[in-house]
Scaffold this motif. Structure first.
Motif, PDB file in Angstrom:
ATOM      1  N   THR A  69      73.404 189.151 -17.549  1.00  0.00           N
ATOM      2  CA  THR A  69      73.262 189.723 -18.893  1.00  0.00           C
ATOM      3  C   THR A  69      72.849 191.187 -18.845  1.00  0.00           C
ATOM      4  OG1 THR A  69      72.614 187.550 -19.735  1.00  0.00           O
ATOM      5  CG2 THR A  69      72.110 189.443 -21.114  1.00  0.00           C
ATOM      6  N   GLU A  70      71.795 191.491 -18.089  1.00  0.00           N
ATOM      7  CA  GLU A  70      71.235 192.838 -18.089  1.00  0.00           C
ATOM      8  C   GLU A  70      72.060 193.836 -17.280  1.00  0.00           C
ATOM      9  OE1 GLU A  70      68.492 193.940 -19.763  1.00  0.00           O
ATOM     10  OE2 GLU A  70      68.273 191.962 -20.678  1.00  0.00           O
ATOM     11  N   ASP A  71      72.594 193.398 -16.144  1.00  0.00           N
ATOM     12  CA  ASP A  71      73.252 194.338 -15.235  1.00  0.00           C
ATOM     13  C   ASP A  71      74.764 194.422 -15.427  1.00  0.00           C
ATOM     14  OD1 ASP A  71      70.756 194.766 -14.170  1.00  0.00           O
ATOM     15  OD2 ASP A  71      71.030 193.332 -12.538  1.00  0.00           O
ATOM     16  N   LEU A  72      75.375 193.356 -15.925  1.00  0.00           N
ATOM     17  CA  LEU A  72      76.824 193.372 -16.068  1.00  0.00           C
ATOM     18  C   LEU A  72      77.294 193.468 -17.517  1.00  0.00           C
ATOM     19  CD1 LEU A  72      77.810 190.676 -13.413  1.00  0.00           C
ATOM     20  CD2 LEU A  72      77.928 193.150 -13.198  1.00  0.00           C
ATOM     21  N   LEU A  73      76.828 192.553 -18.346  1.00  0.00           N
ATOM     22  CA  LEU A  73      77.371 192.480 -19.702  1.00  0.00           C
ATOM     23  C   LEU A  73      76.879 193.594 -20.618  1.00  0.00           C
ATOM     24  CD1 LEU A  73      77.340 188.629 -20.314  1.00  0.00           C
ATOM     25  CD2 LEU A  73      79.246 190.088 -19.648  1.00  0.00           C
ATOM     26  N   GLN A 102      73.334 194.544 -26.571  1.00  0.00           N
ATOM     27  CA  GLN A 102      71.924 194.912 -26.419  1.00  0.00           C
ATOM     28  C   GLN A 102      71.086 194.406 -27.579  1.00  0.00           C
ATOM     29  OE1 GLN A 102      71.715 199.087 -25.663  1.00  0.00           O
ATOM     30  NE2 GLN A 102      72.545 198.885 -23.592  1.00  0.00           N
ATOM     31  N   LYS A 103      71.664 194.330 -28.768  1.00  0.00           N
ATOM     32  CA  LYS A 103      70.912 193.830 -29.925  1.00  0.00           C
ATOM     33  C   LYS A 103      70.671 192.334 -29.812  1.00  0.00           C
ATOM     34  CE  LYS A 103      73.519 196.865 -32.787  1.00  0.00           C
ATOM     35  NZ  LYS A 103      74.417 196.950 -33.923  1.00  0.00           N
ATOM     36  N   GLY A 162      70.520 190.411 -26.995  1.00  0.00           N
ATOM     37  CA  GLY A 162      70.340 190.115 -25.573  1.00  0.00           C
ATOM     38  C   GLY A 162      69.903 188.691 -25.299  1.00  0.00           C
ATOM     39  N   LEU A 163      68.987 188.161 -26.111  1.00  0.00           N
ATOM     40  CA  LEU A 163      68.491 186.801 -25.898  1.00  0.00           C
ATOM     41  C   LEU A 163      69.598 185.778 -26.124  1.00  0.00           C
ATOM     42  CD1 LEU A 163      66.087 185.009 -25.243  1.00  0.00           C
ATOM     43  CD2 LEU A 163      65.527 185.007 -27.672  1.00  0.00           C
ATOM     44  N   MET A 164      70.374 185.962 -27.174  1.00  0.00           N
ATOM     45  CA  MET A 164      71.464 185.033 -27.466  1.00  0.00           C
ATOM     46  C   MET A 164      72.533 185.083 -26.366  1.00  0.00           C
ATOM     47  SD  MET A 164      72.692 182.667 -29.276  1.00  0.00           S
ATOM     48  CE  MET A 164      71.908 182.661 -30.844  1.00  0.00           C
ATOM     49  N   VAL A 165      72.859 186.282 -25.915  1.00  0.00           N
ATOM     50  CA  VAL A 165      73.851 186.427 -24.846  1.00  0.00           C
ATOM     51  C   VAL A 165      73.335 185.767 -23.576  1.00  0.00           C
ATOM     52  CG1 VAL A 165      75.072 188.089 -23.391  1.00  0.00           C
ATOM     53  CG2 VAL A 165      74.853 188.515 -25.835  1.00  0.00           C
ATOM     54  N   ASN A 166      72.063 185.942 -23.278  1.00  0.00           N
ATOM     55  CA  ASN A 166      71.473 185.328 -22.088  1.00  0.00           C
ATOM     56  C   ASN A 166      71.548 183.804 -22.174  1.00  0.00           C
ATOM     57  OD1 ASN A 166      70.228 185.365 -19.572  1.00  0.00           O
ATOM     58  ND2 ASN A 166      68.193 185.249 -20.455  1.00  0.00           N
ATOM     59  N   ARG A 167      71.295 183.250 -23.342  1.00  0.00           N
ATOM     60  CA  ARG A 167      71.388 181.800 -23.518  1.00  0.00           C
ATOM     61  C   ARG A 167      72.824 181.313 -23.331  1.00  0.00           C
ATOM     62  NH1 ARG A 167      67.372 181.046 -28.711  1.00  0.00           N
ATOM     63  NH2 ARG A 167      65.446 181.336 -27.517  1.00  0.00           N
ATOM     64  N   LEU A 168      73.772 182.075 -23.822  1.00  0.00           N
ATOM     65  CA  LEU A 168      75.176 181.705 -23.636  1.00  0.00           C
ATOM     66  C   LEU A 168      75.576 181.763 -22.159  1.00  0.00           C
ATOM     67  CD1 LEU A 168      76.822 183.467 -26.706  1.00  0.00           C
ATOM     68  CD2 LEU A 168      76.438 181.024 -26.381  1.00  0.00           C
ATOM     69  N   VAL A 169      75.061 182.757 -21.456  1.00  0.00           N
ATOM     70  CA  VAL A 169      75.335 182.860 -20.022  1.00  0.00           C
ATOM     71  C   VAL A 169      74.721 181.669 -19.282  1.00  0.00           C
ATOM     72  CG1 VAL A 169      74.851 184.213 -17.937  1.00  0.00           C
ATOM     73  CG2 VAL A 169      75.625 185.357 -20.011  1.00  0.00           C
ATOM     74  N   ILE A 170      73.526 181.235 -19.682  1.00  0.00           N
ATOM     75  CA  ILE A 170      72.899 180.064 -19.067  1.00  0.00           C
ATOM     76  C   ILE A 170      73.759 178.820 -19.290  1.00  0.00           C
ATOM     77  CG2 ILE A 170      70.940 178.469 -19.227  1.00  0.00           C
ATOM     78  CD1 ILE A 170      69.149 180.912 -19.634  1.00  0.00           C
ATOM     79  N   VAL A 171      74.276 178.655 -20.494  1.00  0.00           N
ATOM     80  CA  VAL A 171      75.150 177.512 -20.783  1.00  0.00           C
ATOM     81  C   VAL A 171      76.406 177.584 -19.908  1.00  0.00           C
ATOM     82  CG1 VAL A 171      76.600 176.442 -22.556  1.00  0.00           C
ATOM     83  CG2 VAL A 171      74.273 177.132 -23.101  1.00  0.00           C
ATOM     84  N   LEU A 172      76.982 178.766 -19.793  1.00  0.00           N
ATOM     85  CA  LEU A 172      78.165 178.944 -18.955  1.00  0.00           C
ATOM     86  C   LEU A 172      77.852 178.625 -17.488  1.00  0.00           C
ATOM     87  CD1 LEU A 172      81.130 179.897 -18.691  1.00  0.00           C
ATOM     88  CD2 LEU A 172      80.211 182.171 -18.270  1.00  0.00           C
TER      89      LEU A 172
END
Length: 106
Positions: A21-25, A33-34, A36-46
């Motif tokens: 999330t932080e280094d690539l997306l 960036q707004k 970030g938490l939601m994107v991180n959760r989606l990455v965890i699911v993936l």
């Protein structure tokens, strides 16, 4: 031992998802960036879906690299350590040949 393995895998998935999330997306898609938490959760699911797929493939067709999850090694370690740990917890005097034989059989 199972708890330690699960917590280690949990830490790996969390750190990997944060790195993705932080280094690539976020550098590639600044609007993430707004959220970030939601994107991180989606990455965890993936990552969970990908991990489940690899784990399933490893159990069904062991031709996949064992180095990905080292499952066979963890299972072998657990099998070898179960009887000696169990005997050490529940019995005061155990003949040395019992845990040794259990380790050899495992």
């Amino acid at each position: 031992m199972i708890s330690a393995g699960i917590s280690t895998l949990e830490g790996l998935i969390q750190s990997l998802s944060t790195s993705i999330t932080e280094d690539l997306l976020q550098p590639l898609v600044p609007s993430f960036q707004k959220n970030g938490l939601m994107v991180n959760r989606l990455v965890i699911v993936l990552l969970a879906v990908v991990s489940f797929y690899f784990s399933y493939r490893q159990l069904v067709a062991p031709d996949l690299s064992v180095g990905i999850f080292a499952q066979n090694g963890v299972y072998a370690f657990f099998s070898a350590a179960l009887v000696p740990v169990f005997m050490g917890i529940f019995y005061k005097k155990v003949p040395a040949y019992i845990p040794f034989a259990a380790g050899v059989v495992a």
